[in-house]
Design a protein around this motif. Sequence first.
Motif, PDB file in Angstrom:
ATOM      1  N   HIS A 102       0.853  -1.178   0.000  1.00  0.00           N
ATOM      2  CA  HIS A 102       0.000   0.000   0.000  1.00  0.00           C
ATOM      3  C   HIS A 102       0.894   1.235   0.000  1.00  0.00           C
ATOM      4  O   HIS A 102       2.017   1.206   0.520  1.00  0.00           O
ATOM      5  CB  HIS A 102      -0.905   0.024   1.240  1.00  0.00           C
ATOM      6  N   TRP A 115       0.792   6.794   8.712  1.00  0.00           N
ATOM      7  CA  TRP A 115       1.630   5.691   8.241  1.00  0.00           C
ATOM      8  C   TRP A 115       1.207   4.351   8.842  1.00  0.00           C
ATOM      9  O   TRP A 115       1.351   3.302   8.198  1.00  0.00           O
ATOM     10  CB  TRP A 115       3.112   5.976   8.463  1.00  0.00           C
ATOM     11  N   GLN A 148      -1.381   2.854   6.628  1.00  0.00           N
ATOM     12  CA  GLN A 148      -0.802   2.249   5.434  1.00  0.00           C
ATOM     13  C   GLN A 148      -0.242   0.862   5.734  1.00  0.00           C
ATOM     14  O   GLN A 148      -0.399  -0.073   4.939  1.00  0.00           O
ATOM     15  CB  GLN A 148       0.304   3.143   4.884  1.00  0.00           C
ATOM     16  N   THR A 164      -4.960   6.612  -3.784  1.00  0.00           N
ATOM     17  CA  THR A 164      -4.249   7.197  -2.645  1.00  0.00           C
ATOM     18  C   THR A 164      -3.020   8.007  -3.040  1.00  0.00           C
ATOM     19  O   THR A 164      -2.305   8.516  -2.174  1.00  0.00           O
ATOM     20  CB  THR A 164      -3.815   6.088  -1.661  1.00  0.00           C
TER      21      THR A 164
END
Length: 478
Positions: free
Chosen positions: A201, A218, A221, A444
């Motif tokens: 990702h 983060w 993710q 994203t």
Amino acid sequence: MPDLALTDDLFFVRAGLERSAVERLVGDALRGCDDGELFLEYRQSEAIAYDDGRLRTASFDTTQGFGLRAVAGETTGYAHASVLDAAAIQRAAATVKSVRQGHAGTMALAPAGTNVALYTDDNPLAEIGFDRKVALLAAIDSYARGLDARVRQVSASISGEWQAVQIIRADGSRAADIRPLVRVNVSVVVGEGDRMEAGSHGAGGRRSYRFYIEEATWQAQVREALRQALVNLESVPAPAGEMPVVLGPGWPGVLLHEAIGHGLEGDFNRKGTSAFAGLLGQRVAAPGVTVVDDGTLADRRGSITIDDEGTRSGNTVLIEDGILKGYLQDRLNARLMGVAPTGNGRRQSFAHAPMPRMTNTYMLGGTASPEEIIRSVDKGLYAVNFGGGQVDITSGKFVFTAAEAYLIEGGKVGRPVKGATLIGNGPDVLTRVRLIGNDMRLDTGVGTCGKDGQSVPVGVGQPTLLVDNLTVGGTEAA
């Protein structure tokens, strides 16, 4: 025009160039041409990668240069150099003048200016130190391993660039832009017994690193990369055959970008090599299908305040309620087709001539809920994420690999499958759209588009879609 003062400092004060002398050189080189410009660029970039518990690579680069283009009719002369000095520009001017021999053109008017800035001009590479970036990647590695004992390997990377451009035309008019771009990527490999699977990702955009180093950002993710890996660990072989396919929202719009978007670029349509050539005003998609290319979205990866010819970015309707409305145009192809440029003249760097390219290309949402769309399918495939793919612009045929997909059985999402490929024809797929979700979502911020050897950052998006009878390649009979 934003950023002229900043770029004047880079290209004239620091480089020791006299602006009036450069403008005279450009004016002389382009006299008698139909179009052209001097493109000045300064770029800083970095990439840091952390793999399997250690720092693997770290690079930092600074480049600068110019590209001078002269256009006469359909002929383009282009010269570039990785230095910024008057002698190099003069040599380039002598080279590109050759295209105007025997041609008496009238220079096209300069693009209209804009005072709109879609992103910050701050340099993301300078705002956070190297040690902090490495510490972020180490934290990603540690966090991922702590989430699940099945994690075998973690890879994380952070990259960024700061690009300054200025465009000078024959009449002395100028346009400028300062473009930041950052991206964070996470990949996780999990294992159980002898089986290993991966998930990944990423996120990015034209904004500060500070957003991406926030813990909540983060960590989300990392969890998404891990979720995908664990889903793949449970996957069964994909079915094969024709069946209804539900495409998820967001990144699956990459199929729209590749299979349809490139076919709507002006150069392919002017030359008649696109499957959409000559179809303006005709129905090319199912009712309800509206596709736009919008470079004006704040902070998005594919956005540009101005394109690389100085034209302001725009929101171009390509297909409206199934009817083909327009193409993506740079200045050259727009002039030859007798239409206005759309702000889609883009180039990878000063070493490349501009051409029609997408920015953020997506399908607008409809009225159906995602749940309603799934319930409408008795037996089919739900493709949530995509990997690589190939497309033929002339025919529109494509092959895409689904990185995350599920069986649909009895109107419900069932087991995850591995090895599914979608095979079809872009224009044909548009006519097979039966239901359009109300959940349009952009990706994203990880897209990069290649065309004729040039790569530029782009965005994609779409709502959940139901496509009737798409060919699925797999290893099990449906």
